[in-house]
Design a protein around this motif. Structure first.
Motif, mmCIF file in Angstrom:
data_model
loop_
_atom_site.group_PDB
_atom_site.id
_atom_site.type_symbol
_atom_site.label_atom_id
_atom_site.label_comp_id
_atom_site.label_asym_id
_atom_site.label_seq_id
_atom_site.Cartn_x
_atom_site.Cartn_y
_atom_site.Cartn_z
ATOM 1 N N GLY A 58 0.804 -1.212 0.000
ATOM 2 C CA GLY A 58 0.000 0.000 0.000
ATOM 3 C C GLY A 58 0.837 1.261 0.000
ATOM 4 N N VAL A 59 0.162 2.374 0.138
ATOM 5 C CA VAL A 59 0.811 3.677 0.220
ATOM 6 C C VAL A 59 0.146 4.478 1.329
ATOM 7 C CG1 VAL A 59 1.495 3.810 -2.201
ATOM 8 C CG2 VAL A 59 -0.696 4.713 -1.514
ATOM 9 N N ARG A 60 0.891 5.415 1.867
ATOM 10 C CA ARG A 60 0.335 6.328 2.866
ATOM 11 C C ARG A 60 1.113 7.618 2.809
ATOM 12 N NH1 ARG A 60 2.457 3.342 8.341
ATOM 13 N NH2 ARG A 60 4.651 3.712 7.969
ATOM 14 N N LEU A 61 0.516 8.667 3.367
ATOM 15 C CA LEU A 61 1.164 9.962 3.451
ATOM 16 C C LEU A 61 1.960 9.998 4.752
ATOM 17 C CD1 LEU A 61 1.428 12.596 1.908
ATOM 18 C CD2 LEU A 61 -0.568 13.444 3.110
ATOM 19 N N ARG A 62 3.241 10.291 4.637
ATOM 20 C CA ARG A 62 4.116 10.335 5.804
ATOM 21 C C ARG A 62 3.647 11.443 6.756
ATOM 22 N NH1 ARG A 62 8.862 10.409 3.277
ATOM 23 N NH2 ARG A 62 8.736 12.640 2.879
ATOM 24 N N LYS A 63 3.686 11.146 8.043
ATOM 25 C CA LYS A 63 3.320 12.140 9.044
ATOM 26 C C LYS A 63 4.426 13.187 9.120
ATOM 27 C CE LYS A 63 0.753 9.000 12.034
ATOM 28 N NZ LYS A 63 0.693 8.381 13.357
ATOM 29 N N PRO A 64 4.046 14.456 9.277
ATOM 30 C CA PRO A 64 5.081 15.491 9.435
ATOM 31 C C PRO A 64 5.795 15.295 10.769
ATOM 32 C CG PRO A 64 2.889 16.444 9.669
ATOM 33 C CD PRO A 64 2.712 15.004 9.294
ATOM 34 N N PRO A 65 7.065 15.693 10.826
ATOM 35 C CA PRO A 65 7.783 15.559 12.093
ATOM 36 C C PRO A 65 7.116 16.397 13.189
ATOM 37 C CG PRO A 65 9.118 16.701 10.454
ATOM 38 C CD PRO A 65 7.840 16.314 9.798
ATOM 39 N N THR A 66 7.158 15.875 14.395
ATOM 40 C CA THR A 66 6.578 16.615 15.516
ATOM 41 C C THR A 66 7.614 17.567 16.090
ATOM 42 O OG1 THR A 66 7.217 14.837 17.010
ATOM 43 C CG2 THR A 66 4.977 14.771 16.116
ATOM 44 N N SER A 67 7.155 18.678 16.561
ATOM 45 C CA SER A 67 8.048 19.676 17.172
ATOM 46 C C SER A 67 8.360 19.276 18.590
ATOM 47 C CB SER A 67 7.386 21.053 17.168
ATOM 48 O OG SER A 67 7.095 21.433 15.846
#
Length: 68
Positions: A58-67
């Motif tokens: 499958g594919v997914r959108l990578r989560k943005p890095p957390t601050s």
């Protein structure tokens, strides 16, 4: 997932728009180099390709890095 047009994907991957159109229509499979460029462009934009893990690839959108 990204909302890109065929032209935007073609530009990001540095392949021709007809290559993207034919690939999407199932008319042909891109050459290995073009396919690698398409995958690299999508990964650069945040798409993650997940391997077969019993539930299917499958594919997914990578989560943005957390601050911190």
């Amino acid at each position: 997932m990204l909302g890109w047009s065929q032209a935007e994907l073609a530009a990001a991957a540095q392949v021709s728009r007809p290559t993207i159109v034919d690939f999407e229509r199932g008319v042909r499979v891109p050459h290995a180099g073009n396919l690698a460029s398409i995958v690299a462009a999508l990964e650069q934009a945040g798409i993650e390709f997940t391997p077969e893990n019993g539930g299917g690839a499958g594919v997914r959108l990578r989560k943005p890095p957390t601050s911190p």
